[in-house]
Design a protein around this motif. Structure first.
Motif, PDB file in Angstrom:
ATOM      1  N   MET A   1       0.847  -1.177   0.000  1.00 30.67           N
ATOM      2  CA  MET A   1       0.000   0.000   0.000  1.00 30.67           C
ATOM      3  C   MET A   1       0.892   1.239   0.000  1.00 30.67           C
ATOM      4  SD  MET A   1      -3.023   1.055   2.634  1.00 30.67           S
ATOM      5  CE  MET A   1      -4.425   0.448   1.752  1.00 30.67           C
ATOM      6  N   VAL A   2       0.454   2.272  -0.691  1.00 26.59           N
ATOM      7  CA  VAL A   2       1.189   3.528  -0.810  1.00 26.59           C
ATOM      8  C   VAL A   2       0.414   4.625  -0.087  1.00 26.59           C
ATOM      9  CG1 VAL A   2       2.065   5.215  -2.463  1.00 26.59           C
ATOM     10  CG2 VAL A   2       2.137   2.789  -3.030  1.00 26.59           C
ATOM     11  N   LEU A   3       1.152   5.514   0.541  1.00 32.40           N
ATOM     12  CA  LEU A   3       0.526   6.644   1.227  1.00 32.40           C
ATOM     13  C   LEU A   3      -0.207   7.517   0.215  1.00 32.40           C
ATOM     14  CD1 LEU A   3       0.235   8.252   3.902  1.00 32.40           C
ATOM     15  CD2 LEU A   3       2.309   9.470   3.246  1.00 32.40           C
ATOM     16  N   ASN A   4      -1.470   7.774   0.457  1.00 34.07           N
ATOM     17  CA  ASN A   4      -2.289   8.601  -0.424  1.00 34.07           C
ATOM     18  C   ASN A   4      -2.169  10.061   0.006  1.00 34.07           C
ATOM     19  OD1 ASN A   4      -4.203   9.813  -2.023  1.00 34.07           O
ATOM     20  ND2 ASN A   4      -5.938   8.698  -1.201  1.00 34.07           N
ATOM     21  N   LEU A   5      -1.537  10.869  -0.834  1.00 35.82           N
ATOM     22  CA  LEU A   5      -1.402  12.294  -0.548  1.00 35.82           C
ATOM     23  C   LEU A   5      -2.347  13.135  -1.402  1.00 35.82           C
ATOM     24  CD1 LEU A   5       2.477  12.561  -0.202  1.00 35.82           C
ATOM     25  CD2 LEU A   5       0.778  12.452   1.622  1.00 35.82           C
ATOM     26  N   ASN A   6      -3.207  12.467  -2.155  1.00 39.19           N
ATOM     27  CA  ASN A   6      -4.210  13.167  -2.963  1.00 39.19           C
ATOM     28  C   ASN A   6      -5.423  13.508  -2.101  1.00 39.19           C
ATOM     29  OD1 ASN A   6      -2.798  12.942  -5.472  1.00 39.19           O
ATOM     30  ND2 ASN A   6      -3.336  10.785  -5.473  1.00 39.19           N
ATOM     31  N   PRO A   7      -6.153  14.574  -2.459  1.00 45.12           N
ATOM     32  CA  PRO A   7      -7.365  14.900  -1.697  1.00 45.12           C
ATOM     33  C   PRO A   7      -8.283  13.677  -1.587  1.00 45.12           C
ATOM     34  CG  PRO A   7      -6.881  16.639  -3.263  1.00 45.12           C
ATOM     35  CD  PRO A   7      -5.928  15.503  -3.566  1.00 45.12           C
ATOM     36  N   ASN A   8      -8.708  13.359  -0.373  1.00 47.38           N
ATOM     37  CA  ASN A   8      -9.456  12.122  -0.144  1.00 47.38           C
ATOM     38  C   ASN A   8     -10.553  12.279   0.903  1.00 47.38           C
ATOM     39  OD1 ASN A   8      -9.859   9.335  -0.664  1.00 47.38           O
ATOM     40  ND2 ASN A   8      -8.711   8.806   1.161  1.00 47.38           N
ATOM     41  N   ILE A   9     -10.786  13.489   1.370  1.00 45.31           N
ATOM     42  CA  ILE A   9     -11.799  13.728   2.400  1.00 45.31           C
ATOM     43  C   ILE A   9     -13.022  14.340   1.737  1.00 45.31           C
ATOM     44  CG2 ILE A   9     -12.378  14.975   4.515  1.00 45.31           C
ATOM     45  CD1 ILE A   9      -9.403  14.977   5.194  1.00 45.31           C
ATOM     46  N   LYS A  10     -14.156  13.680   1.887  1.00 47.33           N
ATOM     47  CA  LYS A  10     -15.399  14.271   1.394  1.00 47.33           C
ATOM     48  C   LYS A  10     -15.719  15.487   2.249  1.00 47.33           C
ATOM     49  CE  LYS A  10     -17.189  10.067  -0.498  1.00 47.33           C
ATOM     50  NZ  LYS A  10     -17.819   8.824  -0.274  1.00 47.33           N
TER      51      LYS A  10
ATOM     52  N   LEU B   1       2.607   4.595   8.081  1.00 46.74           N
ATOM     53  CA  LEU B   1       2.861   5.584   9.131  1.00 46.74           C
ATOM     54  C   LEU B   1       4.251   6.203   8.967  1.00 46.74           C
ATOM     55  CD1 LEU B   1       1.282   3.694  12.133  1.00 46.74           C
ATOM     56  CD2 LEU B   1       0.353   5.689  10.938  1.00 46.74           C
ATOM     57  N   ARG B   2       5.253   5.394   8.615  1.00 39.84           N
ATOM     58  CA  ARG B   2       6.596   5.891   8.378  1.00 39.84           C
ATOM     59  C   ARG B   2       6.600   6.862   7.197  1.00 39.84           C
ATOM     60  NH1 ARG B   2       8.791   1.295   7.776  1.00 39.84           N
ATOM     61  NH2 ARG B   2       9.021   0.974  10.002  1.00 39.84           N
ATOM     62  N   ALA B   3       5.884   6.510   6.120  1.00 41.09           N
ATOM     63  CA  ALA B   3       5.791   7.381   4.954  1.00 41.09           C
ATOM     64  C   ALA B   3       5.110   8.694   5.326  1.00 41.09           C
ATOM     65  CB  ALA B   3       5.037   6.674   3.828  1.00 41.09           C
ATOM     66  N   ALA B   4       4.100   8.634   6.175  1.00 46.76           N
ATOM     67  CA  ALA B   4       3.416   9.852   6.624  1.00 46.76           C
ATOM     68  C   ALA B   4       4.351  10.724   7.456  1.00 46.76           C
ATOM     69  CB  ALA B   4       2.161   9.490   7.424  1.00 46.76           C
ATOM     70  N   LEU B   5       5.139  10.119   8.324  1.00 44.17           N
ATOM     71  CA  LEU B   5       6.106  10.879   9.106  1.00 44.17           C
ATOM     72  C   LEU B   5       7.098  11.586   8.191  1.00 44.17           C
ATOM     73  CD1 LEU B   5       6.882   8.339  11.975  1.00 44.17           C
ATOM     74  CD2 LEU B   5       5.691  10.524  12.205  1.00 44.17           C
ATOM     75  N   ASN B   6       7.581  10.877   7.194  1.00 40.46           N
ATOM     76  CA  ASN B   6       8.539  11.489   6.258  1.00 40.46           C
ATOM     77  C   ASN B   6       7.876  12.577   5.434  1.00 40.46           C
ATOM     78  OD1 ASN B   6      10.775   9.948   7.040  1.00 40.46           O
ATOM     79  ND2 ASN B   6      10.166   8.250   5.733  1.00 40.46           N
ATOM     80  N   ALA B   7       6.646  12.374   5.004  1.00 40.71           N
ATOM     81  CA  ALA B   7       5.940  13.387   4.214  1.00 40.71           C
ATOM     82  C   ALA B   7       5.700  14.645   5.036  1.00 40.71           C
ATOM     83  CB  ALA B   7       4.614  12.826   3.692  1.00 40.71           C
ATOM     84  N   ALA B   8       5.454  14.482   6.328  1.00 45.15           N
ATOM     85  CA  ALA B   8       5.167  15.619   7.194  1.00 45.15           C
ATOM     86  C   ALA B   8       6.431  16.462   7.477  1.00 45.15           C
ATOM     87  CB  ALA B   8       4.552  15.151   8.507  1.00 45.15           C
ATOM     88  N   LYS B   9       7.589  15.853   7.307  1.00 46.33           N
ATOM     89  CA  LYS B   9       8.836  16.595   7.527  1.00 46.33           C
ATOM     90  C   LYS B   9       8.982  17.648   6.465  1.00 46.33           C
ATOM     91  CE  LYS B   9      11.503  13.053   9.867  1.00 46.33           C
ATOM     92  NZ  LYS B   9      12.683  12.213   9.805  1.00 46.33           N
TER      93      LYS B   9
END
Length: 60
Positions: free
Chosen positions: A1-10, A52-60
């Motif tokens: 699974m890949v971290l989804n950084l595209n708009p995804n919230i209705k 979660l690791r990918a999200a941590l890196n993306a947030a940096k």
């Protein structure tokens, strides 16, 4: 699974309003604690350490 950084919230504006409302009346310390609890709850829901690791890196 890949971290989804595209708009995804209705209704992202509605969610943002709810998020701001959840902070209403909180002090800075209470708001920071709320954010920490929310992050941990959502991280637990995701559960996948690679995501979660990918999200941590993306947030940096």
């Amino acid at each position: 699974m890949v971290l989804n950084l595209n708009p995804n919230i209705k209704d992202p504006d509605g969610f943002y309003d709810e998020l701001l409302g959840a902070h209403s009346g909180l002090s800075k310390d209470e708001s920071d604690a709320f954010n920490a609890r929310l992050i941990l709850i959502l991280a637990n829901h995701v559960g996948d350490r690679a995501i979660l690791r990918a999200a941590l890196n993306a947030a940096k």
